[in-house]
Design an enzyme around this catalytic site. Structure first.
Site, PDB file in Angstrom:
ATOM      1  N   TRP A  75       0.846  -1.205   0.000  1.00  0.00           N
ATOM      2  CA  TRP A  75       0.000   0.000   0.000  1.00  0.00           C
ATOM      3  C   TRP A  75       0.878   1.249   0.000  1.00  0.00           C
ATOM      4  O   TRP A  75       1.622   1.435  -0.977  1.00  0.00           O
ATOM      5  CB  TRP A  75      -1.114  -0.093   1.050  1.00  0.00           C
ATOM      6  CG  TRP A  75      -0.782  -0.125   2.500  1.00  0.00           C
ATOM      7  CD1 TRP A  75      -0.954   0.882   3.402  1.00  0.00           C
ATOM      8  CD2 TRP A  75      -0.285  -1.240   3.274  1.00  0.00           C
ATOM      9  NE1 TRP A  75      -0.593   0.474   4.665  1.00  0.00           N
ATOM     10  CE2 TRP A  75      -0.184  -0.820   4.616  1.00  0.00           C
ATOM     11  CE3 TRP A  75       0.107  -2.536   2.974  1.00  0.00           C
ATOM     12  CZ2 TRP A  75       0.279  -1.643   5.645  1.00  0.00           C
ATOM     13  CZ3 TRP A  75       0.571  -3.361   4.000  1.00  0.00           C
ATOM     14  CH2 TRP A  75       0.652  -2.908   5.301  1.00  0.00           C
ATOM     15  N   ASP A  76       0.849   2.108   1.002  1.00  0.00           N
ATOM     16  CA  ASP A  76       1.539   3.415   0.925  1.00  0.00           C
ATOM     17  C   ASP A  76       2.956   3.277   0.358  1.00  0.00           C
ATOM     18  O   ASP A  76       3.770   2.537   0.907  1.00  0.00           O
ATOM     19  CB  ASP A  76       1.653   4.046   2.310  1.00  0.00           C
ATOM     20  CG  ASP A  76       0.303   4.391   2.906  1.00  0.00           C
ATOM     21  OD1 ASP A  76      -0.722   3.965   2.357  1.00  0.00           O
ATOM     22  OD2 ASP A  76       0.291   5.089   3.926  1.00  0.00           O
ATOM     23  N   ALA A 146       4.169   4.891   7.165  1.00  0.00           N
ATOM     24  CA  ALA A 146       4.721   5.593   6.003  1.00  0.00           C
ATOM     25  C   ALA A 146       5.736   6.670   6.317  1.00  0.00           C
ATOM     26  O   ALA A 146       5.812   7.179   7.432  1.00  0.00           O
ATOM     27  CB  ALA A 146       3.588   6.210   5.196  1.00  0.00           C
ATOM     28  N   ARG A 225       2.214  11.315  12.205  1.00  0.00           N
ATOM     29  CA  ARG A 225       2.892  10.322  11.367  1.00  0.00           C
ATOM     30  C   ARG A 225       3.217  10.840   9.964  1.00  0.00           C
ATOM     31  O   ARG A 225       2.951  11.984   9.634  1.00  0.00           O
ATOM     32  CB  ARG A 225       2.033   9.064  11.261  1.00  0.00           C
ATOM     33  CG  ARG A 225       0.642   9.254  10.669  1.00  0.00           C
ATOM     34  CD  ARG A 225      -0.040   7.889  10.566  1.00  0.00           C
ATOM     35  NE  ARG A 225      -1.341   7.931   9.953  1.00  0.00           N
ATOM     36  CZ  ARG A 225      -2.486   8.008  10.612  1.00  0.00           C
ATOM     37  NH1 ARG A 225      -2.491   8.075  11.925  1.00  0.00           N
ATOM     38  NH2 ARG A 225      -3.641   8.028   9.964  1.00  0.00           N
ATOM     39  N   ASP A 226       3.812   9.945   9.174  1.00  0.00           N
ATOM     40  CA  ASP A 226       4.075  10.132   7.755  1.00  0.00           C
ATOM     41  C   ASP A 226       5.075  11.262   7.453  1.00  0.00           C
ATOM     42  O   ASP A 226       4.773  12.196   6.684  1.00  0.00           O
ATOM     43  CB  ASP A 226       2.761  10.389   6.973  1.00  0.00           C
ATOM     44  CG  ASP A 226       1.776   9.235   7.095  1.00  0.00           C
ATOM     45  OD1 ASP A 226       2.146   8.180   7.661  1.00  0.00           O
ATOM     46  OD2 ASP A 226       0.630   9.378   6.642  1.00  0.00           O
ATOM     47  N   GLU A 312      -3.627  13.157   5.421  1.00  0.00           N
ATOM     48  CA  GLU A 312      -2.630  12.084   5.427  1.00  0.00           C
ATOM     49  C   GLU A 312      -1.532  12.294   4.391  1.00  0.00           C
ATOM     50  O   GLU A 312      -1.733  12.872   3.333  1.00  0.00           O
ATOM     51  CB  GLU A 312      -3.326  10.751   5.139  1.00  0.00           C
ATOM     52  CG  GLU A 312      -4.478  10.490   6.111  1.00  0.00           C
ATOM     53  CD  GLU A 312      -4.607   9.042   6.462  1.00  0.00           C
ATOM     54  OE1 GLU A 312      -3.885   8.606   7.367  1.00  0.00           O
ATOM     55  OE2 GLU A 312      -5.410   8.346   5.822  1.00  0.00           O
TER      56      GLU A 312
HETATM   57  C1  FRU Z   1      -2.619   6.071   4.890  1.00  0.00           C
HETATM   58  C2  FRU Z   1      -2.115   5.641   6.248  1.00  0.00           C
HETATM   59  C3  FRU Z   1      -0.847   6.376   6.608  1.00  0.00           C
HETATM   60  C4  FRU Z   1      -0.150   5.414   7.530  1.00  0.00           C
HETATM   61  C5  FRU Z   1      -0.521   4.089   6.919  1.00  0.00           C
HETATM   62  C6  FRU Z   1      -0.586   2.947   7.884  1.00  0.00           C
HETATM   63  O1  FRU Z   1      -2.747   5.100   3.941  1.00  0.00           O
HETATM   64  O2  FRU Z   1      -3.109   5.868   7.218  1.00  0.00           O
HETATM   65  O3  FRU Z   1      -1.114   7.622   7.180  1.00  0.00           O
HETATM   66  O4  FRU Z   1       1.222   5.656   7.571  1.00  0.00           O
HETATM   67  O5  FRU Z   1      -1.770   4.257   6.300  1.00  0.00           O
HETATM   68  O6  FRU Z   1      -0.840   1.749   7.235  1.00  0.00           O
END
Ligand code: FRU
Length: 445
Positions: A75-76, A146, A225-226, A312
């Site tokens: 995913w991310d 992420a 986060r991120d 996000e």
């Molecule tokens: C968005 C998210 C990010 C996070 C990740 C966790 O896709 O919520 O903010 O880092 O998924 O899986």
């Protein structure tokens, strides 16, 4: 030339450039931003959110899903970039990092065991999985979320990530801290390898600009986060931007006039009860050391108080003197009375602490189609206007994202993509954007 003389030269150049009018004068500094209040994505602006031909992504069907990673959900995703933000090519290879989990794990459970893996490719499209970016036993967090990654000219690499929870926690916790892994990257005849990682926690929420988990009082989805690395050619500084929530006790939050809209809108609009609990923001921190292990938190650059709980994976794209700030958000994280699809949202300003204006009036840049509203997520705009994302849940019929987890397991597996989505090409013209093309899955070149 040593780094100190380079720094002095850079500062002298910046000051002269400012006087000669080569750079925009900055209307706002972090201190002013503090005093004047963070620029807000208002309820008035977000009320204009609407799908159009220019912002609706082409439909992704279940048959199109072609998992890129053997036995893993992906995913991310973020590409390895150079210090100046361009996508790096190291000895002919492009590299992407992504959150991954074994694909026998229920899609909704993948976040609880996310691991960063890397992929590499010569053509920037056909990705070969290289393995875990680092040994997770040395990393912070019970799992890693992420981030972003930058490679220096000498091959040293900085991989920013979110340390979620703590190792040894008996129960899964959602504490989030920003972390950095510094390491070395090597291109061998067999592909790419990383070594010599050292890990540091670089930022935790201060409760003054960014809400702590305790202040959130266990309310709706908490975020810190991120981390997304970027160097600002205008200020000459090195920053990370990240997803946060506006500080303060959840029960004390109120909607400020700027969160509602202009004066005439304020007179006619009432935010429904509970709106103030939605308080997503985009954070900023500035680097204080060359190895990027010391950071100072700055005021947020944008807030969505009373509008949305989660901004996000924030990231910047520079176009001339214009700053473009992009975030991802979900339909279910909009405050009561505001409707927006799962999508990519964007804002623009002429300085880092400028008065961000939502792109296309409302902020909506890429939306999933109405008849497939959860088909993709976690969009990232690259400097060349390409937009990558992953295939999320497709063709759910009447089931919404928040209800997927209560469907039969076979339904959850069948409808989840867990791989990179078709890349989109975005045209950005001042404060307007348009999706102009769909390209192959995961193509960044
Ligand atoms: C968005 C998210 C990010 C996070 C990740 C966790 O896709 O919520 O903010 O880092 O998924 O899986």
């Amino acid at each position: 030339m040593n780094t100190r003389s380079e720094d002095i030269l850079k500062k002298v150049w910046l000051i002269s450039a400012l006087f000669l009018g080569l750079l925009p004068a900055f209307a706002s500094t972090p201190a002013q931003a503090d005093e004047e209040g963070t620029p807000a994505w208002s309820r008035q602006e977000a009320s204009q959110i609407e799908r159009t031909d220019d912002n609706t992504a082409p439909y992704i069907s279940q048959e199109e899903i072609d998992q890129m990673a053997p036995n893993h959900w992906v995913w991310d995703t973020w590409p390895l970039r150079n210090r100046d933000g361009s996508v790096a090519t190291v000895k002919g290879y492009k590299v992407i990092f992504a959150l991954t989990a074994p694909d026998d794990v229920l899609p909704g459970k993948r976040h609880d065991m996310a691991t960063i893996r890397y992929f590499y490719s010569k053509n920037g499209q056909d990705w070969k999985m290289g393995g875990e970016a680092f040994d997770t036993t040395d990393a912070y967090g019970s799992r890693q979320w992420a981030g972003s990654a930058m490679v220096e000219d000498d091959g040293s690499i900085h991989l920013f990530y979110t340390a979620t929870g703590r190792k040894g926690n008996e129960q899964l916790t959602y504490e989030q801290r920003l972390a950095l892994a510094n390491g070395e990257m090597e291109v061998t005849k067999d592909g790419i390898e990383f070594s010599d990682w050292s890990h540091d926690i670089i930022l935790t929420p201060d409760g003054e600009y960014y809400q702590t988990e305790a202040q959130s009082e266990g309310g709706i989805l908490y975020s810190f986060r991120d981390p997304w690395f970027f160097e600002d050619k205008h200020t000459g500084e090195t920053y990370i931007t990240f997803e946060g929530n506006s500080a303060g006790q959840a029960s004390d939050q109120v909607c400020q006039p700027r969160n509602i809209g202009d004066e005439s809108f304020q007179q006619t609009h009432e935010a429904p009860d509970g709106s103030a609990e939605f308080n997503g923001n985009v954070g900023l921190a500035v680097s204080k050391s060359e190895d990027l292990t010391e950071w100072e938190a700055l005021p947020p650059v944008l807030e969505a108080d009373c509008v949305n709980q989660q901004l996000e994976r924030p990231h910047f794209v520079m176009k001339g003197n214009q700053y473009y700030l992009f975030v991802d958000s979900h339909k279910f994280t909009f405050a009561p009375g505001i409707q927006g699809p799962d999508g990519l949202y964007g804002f623009t300003a002429d300085s880092l602490y400028g008065n961000y204006e939502p792109l296309n009036g409302s902020g909506l840049v890429v939306a999933n189609p109405e008849d497939n509203p959860f088909q993709a997520y976690s969009w990232i705009v690259l400097p060349n206007g390409k937009v990558i994302s992953f295939i999320n849940f497709v063709e759910l019929g009447d089931v919404s994202l928040v209800d997927v987890g209560s469907q039969p397991e076979s339904f959850q597996y069948e409808h989840f993509g867990g791989t990179l989505a078709p890349t989109l090409k975005l045209k950005i013209n001042k404060n307007q954007t348009q999706i102009i093309k769909e390209l192959d899955d995961g193509r960044i070149k």
